[in-house]
Scaffold this motif. Structure first.
Motif, PDB file in Angstrom:
ATOM      1  N   ASP A 155     -15.078  61.635 -28.830  1.00 56.27           N
ATOM      2  CA  ASP A 155     -15.902  62.844 -28.761  1.00 56.27           C
ATOM      3  C   ASP A 155     -15.529  63.678 -27.541  1.00 56.27           C
ATOM      4  OD1 ASP A 155     -17.203  61.923 -30.987  1.00 56.27           O
ATOM      5  OD2 ASP A 155     -19.027  61.310 -29.935  1.00 56.27           O
ATOM      6  N   GLU A 156     -15.387  63.021 -26.399  1.00 54.45           N
ATOM      7  CA  GLU A 156     -15.025  63.728 -25.164  1.00 54.45           C
ATOM      8  C   GLU A 156     -13.626  64.324 -25.275  1.00 54.45           C
ATOM      9  OE1 GLU A 156     -14.589  62.938 -20.335  1.00 54.45           O
ATOM     10  OE2 GLU A 156     -15.152  61.289 -21.675  1.00 54.45           O
ATOM     11  N   LEU A 157     -12.704  63.551 -25.849  1.00 52.48           N
ATOM     12  CA  LEU A 157     -11.340  64.050 -26.044  1.00 52.48           C
ATOM     13  C   LEU A 157     -11.341  65.304 -26.902  1.00 52.48           C
ATOM     14  CD1 LEU A 157      -8.223  63.736 -25.927  1.00 52.48           C
ATOM     15  CD2 LEU A 157      -8.412  62.250 -27.935  1.00 52.48           C
ATOM     16  N   MET A 158     -12.100  65.288 -28.010  1.00 53.58           N
ATOM     17  CA  MET A 158     -12.144  66.441 -28.903  1.00 53.58           C
ATOM     18  C   MET A 158     -12.774  67.658 -28.230  1.00 53.58           C
ATOM     19  SD  MET A 158     -10.648  66.220 -31.814  1.00 53.58           S
ATOM     20  CE  MET A 158     -11.461  67.494 -32.796  1.00 53.58           C
ATOM     21  N   ARG A 159     -13.793  67.445 -27.430  1.00 54.41           N
ATOM     22  CA  ARG A 159     -14.399  68.571 -26.707  1.00 54.41           C
ATOM     23  C   ARG A 159     -13.366  69.247 -25.818  1.00 54.41           C
ATOM     24  NH1 ARG A 159     -19.041  65.245 -26.435  1.00 54.41           N
ATOM     25  NH2 ARG A 159     -18.377  64.367 -24.449  1.00 54.41           N
ATOM     26  N   ASN A 160     -12.584  68.442 -25.121  1.00 55.44           N
ATOM     27  CA  ASN A 160     -11.568  69.006 -24.226  1.00 55.44           C
ATOM     28  C   ASN A 160     -10.453  69.702 -25.011  1.00 55.44           C
ATOM     29  OD1 ASN A 160     -13.020  67.981 -22.092  1.00 55.44           O
ATOM     30  ND2 ASN A 160     -11.715  66.190 -21.816  1.00 55.44           N
ATOM     31  N   ILE A 161     -10.031  69.087 -26.111  1.00 59.82           N
ATOM     32  CA  ILE A 161      -8.980  69.672 -26.948  1.00 59.82           C
ATOM     33  C   ILE A 161      -9.438  71.019 -27.503  1.00 59.82           C
ATOM     34  CG2 ILE A 161      -7.791  69.431 -29.169  1.00 59.82           C
ATOM     35  CD1 ILE A 161      -6.512  67.757 -27.044  1.00 59.82           C
ATOM     36  N   LEU A 162     -10.666  71.069 -28.007  1.00 58.66           N
ATOM     37  CA  LEU A 162     -11.164  72.311 -28.612  1.00 58.66           C
ATOM     38  C   LEU A 162     -11.377  73.395 -27.562  1.00 58.66           C
ATOM     39  CD1 LEU A 162     -13.615  70.843 -31.275  1.00 58.66           C
ATOM     40  CD2 LEU A 162     -11.339  71.795 -31.646  1.00 58.66           C
ATOM     41  N   ALA A 163     -11.746  72.996 -26.358  1.00 58.69           N
ATOM     42  CA  ALA A 163     -11.872  73.990 -25.285  1.00 58.69           C
ATOM     43  C   ALA A 163     -10.517  74.605 -24.962  1.00 58.69           C
ATOM     44  CB  ALA A 163     -12.473  73.338 -24.042  1.00 58.69           C
ATOM     45  N   GLU A 164      -9.477  73.771 -24.907  1.00 62.01           N
ATOM     46  CA  GLU A 164      -8.130  74.304 -24.681  1.00 62.01           C
ATOM     47  C   GLU A 164      -7.689  75.189 -25.839  1.00 62.01           C
ATOM     48  OE1 GLU A 164      -4.918  72.075 -22.568  1.00 62.01           O
ATOM     49  OE2 GLU A 164      -6.153  70.340 -23.105  1.00 62.01           O
ATOM     50  N   LEU A 165      -8.065  74.808 -27.051  1.00 62.22           N
ATOM     51  CA  LEU A 165      -7.670  75.603 -28.217  1.00 62.22           C
ATOM     52  C   LEU A 165      -8.275  76.998 -28.189  1.00 62.22           C
ATOM     53  CD1 LEU A 165      -7.713  73.070 -31.178  1.00 62.22           C
ATOM     54  CD2 LEU A 165      -5.787  74.470 -30.445  1.00 62.22           C
TER      55      LEU A 165
END
Length: 223
Positions: A155-165
């Motif tokens: 979940d934390e990884l996806m939050r960071n990935i989507l923020a970069e996206l």
């Protein structure tokens, strides 16, 4: 002993303040309020959010570690501009997480409710011609996909990935042309997920991510 406890308590209070502040700034990046290359005015943020300068600087450090901000010597803190290599790497991670998340589905998962909500938000944004809002709804959908494994770390990884996206999406000259077709593709993926058809959901997701990656890379190279 009481003095030591008071010192520890103040330390914990400060740490939670920094994390909350970083979360608020991260959310502004995800929503597209702060744009790539934009300088974050320290004084304005301190006054707006009523936080200390030290807490803000610690929050900046956290977000720099997450690759959302960059510190330039004698110039300040800026929202990061991503490169083509960044885009390729982000999509590499997305394929690993999202395709694996749907692959073994054999029944409707509880996270499908969040996906339905995200699709409905996308429909509403489209009616309002709110293309940034549509991009946010798209992120909500894929955040819910990332929650399928029920892993706090993912979940934390996806939050960071989507923020970069979100930083990547600002390179698209026509946000409507970019985001609108993917709403219908989210609906296709959702239908497969609700039917518990993991293999079909995986095929649709992989094609979706491949097409999105190629589109963004082409936009970067032509800019």
């Amino acid at each position: 002993m009481d003095a030591e406890l008071d010192a520890d308590r103040r330390l914990f209070d400060r740490a939670s303040t920094v994390e909350l502040l970083a979360a608020a700034l991260r959310e502004r990046i995800i929503k597209g309020i702060y744009l790539p290359g934009e300088r974050l005015a320290e004084e304005a943020i301190v006054k707006s959010l009523k936080v200390s300068r030290n807490s803000l600087r610690e929050a900046f450090r956290l977000l720099t570690h997450e690759r959302l901000l960059v510190h330039e010597l004698n110039r300040g803190v800026f929202v990061r501009k991503l490169t083509v290599d960044d885009v390729v790497d982000l999509y590499r991670v997305r394929k690993l997480v999202e395709c694996n998340a749907v692959r073994k589905l054999d029944s409707r998962p509880k996270q499908a409710d969040d996906m339905v909500e995200a699709v409905n938000a996308g429909d509403l944004a489209t009616k309002r011609e709110d293309w940034r809002g549509l991009g946010t709804a798209n992120m909500m959908f894929h955040q819910a996909v990332g929650m399928l494994p029920e892993s706090p770390r993912i979940d934390e990884l996806m939050r960071n990935i989507l923020a970069e996206l979100r930083l990547v999406f600002h390179t698209m000259a026509d946000p409507r042309r970019f985001h609108e077709p993917y709403l219908e593709r989210n609906k296709e993926i959702l239908a497969a997920i609700e039917a518990g058809d993991g293999p079909r959901a995986e095929r649709l997701m992989l094609k979706y991510l491949d097409d999105s990656e190629q589109q963004i890379v082409a936009a970067y190279r032509s800019a």
